[in-house]
Each structure stands twice: as C-alpha cells, then as structure tokens.
Design a protein around this motif. Structure first.
Motif, PDB file in Angstrom:
ATOM      1  N   ASP A  40       0.814  -1.213   0.000  1.00 35.33           N
ATOM      2  CA  ASP A  40       0.000   0.000   0.000  1.00 35.33           C
ATOM      3  C   ASP A  40       0.846   1.260   0.000  1.00 35.33           C
ATOM      4  O   ASP A  40       0.515   2.249   0.661  1.00 35.33           O
ATOM      5  N   HIS A 140     -10.516   6.012   1.569  1.00 33.52           N
ATOM      6  CA  HIS A 140      -9.325   6.533   0.908  1.00 33.52           C
ATOM      7  C   HIS A 140      -9.595   6.609  -0.589  1.00 33.52           C
ATOM      8  O   HIS A 140     -10.281   5.751  -1.143  1.00 33.52           O
ATOM      9  N   VAL A 141      -9.046   7.619  -1.227  1.00 30.67           N
ATOM     10  CA  VAL A 141      -9.088   7.669  -2.691  1.00 30.67           C
ATOM     11  C   VAL A 141      -7.948   6.802  -3.197  1.00 30.67           C
ATOM     12  O   VAL A 141      -6.775   7.123  -3.032  1.00 30.67           O
ATOM     13  N   ASP A 142      -8.287   5.684  -3.796  1.00 27.74           N
ATOM     14  CA  ASP A 142      -7.280   4.708  -4.222  1.00 27.74           C
ATOM     15  C   ASP A 142      -6.499   5.179  -5.448  1.00 27.74           C
ATOM     16  O   ASP A 142      -5.285   5.031  -5.514  1.00 27.74           O
ATOM     17  N   SER A 143      -7.213   5.728  -6.425  1.00 24.06           N
ATOM     18  CA  SER A 143      -6.568   6.088  -7.689  1.00 24.06           C
ATOM     19  C   SER A 143      -7.179   7.351  -8.285  1.00 24.06           C
ATOM     20  O   SER A 143      -8.365   7.622  -8.110  1.00 24.06           O
ATOM     21  N   ALA A 144      -6.343   8.087  -9.000  1.00 23.24           N
ATOM     22  CA  ALA A 144      -6.807   9.162  -9.866  1.00 23.24           C
ATOM     23  C   ALA A 144      -6.651   8.665 -11.296  1.00 23.24           C
ATOM     24  O   ALA A 144      -5.599   8.130 -11.657  1.00 23.24           O
ATOM     25  N   ARG A 179       2.567   4.097  -9.220  1.00 27.62           N
ATOM     26  CA  ARG A 179       2.344   3.872  -7.797  1.00 27.62           C
ATOM     27  C   ARG A 179       3.002   5.032  -7.040  1.00 27.62           C
ATOM     28  O   ARG A 179       4.228   5.110  -6.943  1.00 27.62           O
ATOM     29  N   ASN A 182       2.425   8.037  -1.587  1.00 27.30           N
ATOM     30  CA  ASN A 182       1.463   8.030  -0.481  1.00 27.30           C
ATOM     31  C   ASN A 182       0.462   6.891  -0.568  1.00 27.30           C
ATOM     32  O   ASN A 182      -0.499   6.839   0.191  1.00 27.30           O
ATOM     33  N   THR A 184      -1.543   6.231  -3.126  1.00 31.33           N
ATOM     34  CA  THR A 184      -2.506   6.481  -4.186  1.00 31.33           C
ATOM     35  C   THR A 184      -1.878   6.123  -5.532  1.00 31.33           C
ATOM     36  O   THR A 184      -0.665   6.220  -5.703  1.00 31.33           O
ATOM     37  N   HIS A 185      -2.702   5.717  -6.476  1.00 29.01           N
ATOM     38  CA  HIS A 185      -2.224   5.385  -7.814  1.00 29.01           C
ATOM     39  C   HIS A 185      -2.671   6.453  -8.814  1.00 29.01           C
ATOM     40  O   HIS A 185      -3.758   7.013  -8.674  1.00 29.01           O
ATOM     41  N   PHE A 206      -7.354  16.949  -9.840  1.00 25.77           N
ATOM     42  CA  PHE A 206      -6.694  16.725  -8.555  1.00 25.77           C
ATOM     43  C   PHE A 206      -5.575  17.728  -8.382  1.00 25.77           C
ATOM     44  O   PHE A 206      -5.246  18.479  -9.293  1.00 25.77           O
TER      45      PHE A 206
END
Length: 263
Positions: A40, A140-144, A179, A182, A184-185, A206
C-alpha cells in the motif's frame, strides 16, 4: 507549509536477499524492488530489505517481558474486516503465522495476528473494531484516473513531471499505473480515446504539491503542460492550474506560513 517528511522505511537485514524478496512479494503481496518492499505504498507498510554481510547481522527483536513472541514491525489497519482479509490472503499464500488472531478487550477492542518471515522477523497486523467495521468502502481515494490519447507520450510526460520510474510491470494493455509514494495510484487510461476530441475546458481533477511554485511552473511547461491559470499568491498558499495535451486540468500548490509570501 507542506510536510517535508513523506514516508520512512524500516530496515531488515536478511540472510538471503533473493529469498526474502520472493517471500514478501509472493506470500505477503508487497511491491518489491531493489530499493524497497512496500504494501500500500511508501506510507503504508514500507520496508527496506538488505543483505546481511554475516549471519550475526540478522537479529529479530526478542520478546518483551511476559511475551513469547518479539515484534519487529507493526502495521495498523482500518478495521477488522481489512484485518481478516489480510489474514485470509496470507494464509492462502502459505505465510507462517507466528500468532493466530487474538482479541484484546482493552484498546478498542484490539485484534491482531503476527506473521513470521524466513529470517524469523515478526510482523504484527492489528486494528480496532471501529465505526467503519461493517462498511464495504475504504475511506481513501485509491486512484486518480486520467484519460489520454497517446499512452506512451502521456506516460513519459507524467513520469518526467513527477520524477517517477516507468516500469514494464505497471503497464496493463492500454492502461499504465504509477504507484505514488502516499499509496494512491495515478492511472493513465487510453482505451477508446483515439477519436474522442480534446475538451477545451474542464474542472480541476486533482491537486499536486510543490516545494517551489515558480520552478514547478517552469518544469510543467517543459514537460508539455499548458498553464491555464497563472501563479496566484495568497497569504497562506500559492497556486496555478495547468492542462495536459489531453485536456486534463491539474492544480499545483505551495503552502507557506500565514503572511509569508514565497518568491
């Protein structure tokens, strides 16, 4: 002011580096490179595995007074649902469980289990039964996700902008995954975008932080971004908006103490 320390790595000296890297990758599901082993992202569970020059260099922590198992690394999860999923994943992959899941009434209540690695280092995973225990969504925001037309060009552009490595294993057909540190992807997706026109205007998707807002603007333009809102300097923050060739608009900010304007 933007934080200056974004992550840290715990160093484990191991007896067989290739074996440890394989175990952390295949059994514990870490993203393993020659620099780190992370689960993560760098702000998740982040370790640095190093080859010990001698057997004496491998020394897991002894148990504390009154305990039968020492712990070298603690990892905390959001709730017991996530903890149970980790336990199921690790056991299915053949992990050595040094301590089965146990619930302690104090502290939440608190639930944890301990995994052992090939050198006897112990990793404890635990969490409280909090208010989100029965929620299927992680907060959590996993990806943009950015839609792009020229995937190779976009990958090169964002890798240069953010100082990231481009790895073959992060390419999934018409999609590339960065990756970020932090956890986030950043996903660049080119599926079905060949004939889609580039939008003239769009919302900010973002925000990125910068250490030097002026230099960041120069670097962005050098990478092929267009500044669509020039640098604006407010008492506590300076920012600008930029757009990539695919019409994706990003904001870049530099925080600074109230009343102090950055040049």
């Amino acid at each position: 002011m933007a934080r200056q320390i974004g992550s840290s790595l715990a160093v484990l000296m191991v007896s067989d580096l290739a074996r440890s890297q394989r175990y952390y990758r295949e059994v514990l599901g870490f993203d393993v490179t020659e620099w780190w082993a992370v689960r993560d992202g760098l702000t998740g569970l982040a370790l640095k595995l190093q080859q010990s020059p001698a057997p004496s260099g491998v020394h897991p922590n002894p148990p504390e007074a009154g305990q039968d198992t020492g712990v070298d690394v603690y990892a905390y999860v959001e709730n017991w649902m996530a903890l149970d999923q980790l336990y199921a994943e690790f056991t299915a992959n053949g992990a050595e469980i040094a301590r089965e899941p146990v619930v302690y009434a104090e502290g939440g209540p608190w639930k944890e289990f301990i995994v052992s690695d090939p050198d006897g280092y112990h990793l404890a995973f635990g969490g409280i039964d909090g208010s989100r225990t029965h929620c299927s969504f992680s907060p959590h925001v996993d990806s943009a996700i950015l839609w792009v037309r020229d995937l190779d060009g976009a990958v090169e552009r964002y890798a240069k902008l953010l100082g990231l490595a481009v790895r073959k294993e992060d390419r999934y057909g018409l999609l590339h995954l960065f990756r970020l540190d932090n956890g986030t992807h950043l996903m660049l997706d080119s599926r079905g975008m060949e004939s889609v026109p580039v939008p003239e205007r769009g919302p900010v998707l973002f925000k990125l932080n910068a250490f030097d807002i002026g230099k960041a603007a120069e670097e962005a333009e050098a990478c092929g971004f267009t500044i669509v809102h020039g640098i604006e300097r407010l008492p506590e923050v300076a920012y600008f908006n930029m757009k990539d060739p695919d019409g994706n608009v990003l904001m870049v900010t530099q925080d600074h103490p109230k009343g102090e304007r950055k040049a």
